[in-house]
Design a protein around this motif. Structure first.
Motif, PDB file in Angstrom:
ATOM      1  N   UNK A 161      -3.200   2.674 -11.197  1.00 47.82           N
ATOM      2  CA  UNK A 161      -2.629   2.119  -9.963  1.00 47.82           C
ATOM      3  C   UNK A 161      -3.684   1.431  -9.090  1.00 47.82           C
ATOM      4  N   UNK A 162      -4.890   1.955  -9.049  1.00 45.77           N
ATOM      5  CA  UNK A 162      -5.926   1.319  -8.225  1.00 45.77           C
ATOM      6  C   UNK A 162      -6.355  -0.035  -8.794  1.00 45.77           C
ATOM      7  N   UNK A 163      -6.373  -0.130 -10.113  1.00 45.30           N
ATOM      8  CA  UNK A 163      -6.705  -1.425 -10.722  1.00 45.30           C
ATOM      9  C   UNK A 163      -5.611  -2.449 -10.428  1.00 45.30           C
ATOM     10  N   UNK A 164      -4.359  -2.033 -10.535  1.00 46.20           N
ATOM     11  CA  UNK A 164      -3.247  -2.930 -10.256  1.00 46.20           C
ATOM     12  C   UNK A 164      -3.237  -3.300  -8.771  1.00 46.20           C
ATOM     13  N   UNK A 165      -3.514  -2.327  -7.906  1.00 45.72           N
ATOM     14  CA  UNK A 165      -3.577  -2.592  -6.469  1.00 45.72           C
ATOM     15  C   UNK A 165      -4.656  -3.630  -6.173  1.00 45.72           C
ATOM     16  N   UNK A 210       0.822  -1.215   0.000  1.00 49.79           N
ATOM     17  CA  UNK A 210       0.000   0.000   0.000  1.00 49.79           C
ATOM     18  C   UNK A 210       0.854   1.261   0.000  1.00 49.79           C
ATOM     19  N   UNK A 211       2.003   1.210   0.658  1.00 53.54           N
ATOM     20  CA  UNK A 211       2.896   2.374   0.642  1.00 53.54           C
ATOM     21  C   UNK A 211       3.284   2.726  -0.794  1.00 53.54           C
ATOM     22  N   UNK A 212       3.653   1.708  -1.549  1.00 50.22           N
ATOM     23  CA  UNK A 212       4.045   1.933  -2.941  1.00 50.22           C
ATOM     24  C   UNK A 212       2.848   2.348  -3.791  1.00 50.22           C
ATOM     25  N   UNK A 213       1.740   1.658  -3.613  1.00 54.43           N
ATOM     26  CA  UNK A 213       0.553   1.995  -4.409  1.00 54.43           C
ATOM     27  C   UNK A 213       0.038   3.402  -4.104  1.00 54.43           C
ATOM     28  N   UNK A 245      -0.440   6.203  -6.920  1.00 53.82           N
ATOM     29  CA  UNK A 245      -1.751   6.838  -7.112  1.00 53.82           C
ATOM     30  C   UNK A 245      -1.629   8.349  -7.237  1.00 53.82           C
ATOM     31  N   UNK A 246      -0.612   8.930  -6.610  1.00 56.30           N
ATOM     32  CA  UNK A 246      -0.424  10.386  -6.663  1.00 56.30           C
ATOM     33  C   UNK A 246       0.266  10.862  -7.939  1.00 56.30           C
ATOM     34  N   UNK A 247       0.893   9.951  -8.662  1.00 54.01           N
ATOM     35  CA  UNK A 247       1.611  10.299  -9.882  1.00 54.01           C
ATOM     36  C   UNK A 247       0.612  10.381 -11.029  1.00 54.01           C
TER      37      UNK A 247
END
Length: 91
Positions: free
Chosen positions: A55-59, A39-42, A46-48
């Motif tokens: 990113x949310x789909x990959x998460x 979650x830290x990485x995701x 998400x902010x980029x």
């Protein structure tokens, strides 16, 4: 089966129960740590603006696969713990 063989069998069943129960609990704890670190990485992705839209789909896929894997390890280990407990003599 001799008394010594029975005691040896019961000892190994006890060890198996302890190890499999520990693995079941450890898998759940490892899952929590894994998802927390991911979650830290995701959250950064998400902010980029480039990676944010996907990113949310990959998460979601990552977390689903991780939960499936850790859950399977925990479920199988818990099943082995229950089987070994049932095989132990009832005092």
């Amino acid at each position: 089966m001799t008394e010594k063989q029975q005691a040896n069998r019961d000892w190994w069943l006890g060890v198996g129960h302890m190890v499999s129960h520990g693995l079941a609990e450890g898998a759940i704890k490892a899952q929590r740590v894994h998802l927390s670190i991911a979650d830290e990485t995701f959250n950064i992705l998400a902010r980029n603006p480039v990676t944010g839209p996907v990113s949310e789909q990959v998460r979601s896929v990552h977390h689903g696969v991780s939960r499936l894997c850790y859950g399977t390890v925990s479920l199988v280990s818990d099943g082995l713990a229950r089987l070994s407990q049932q095989a132990l003599p009832k005092d």
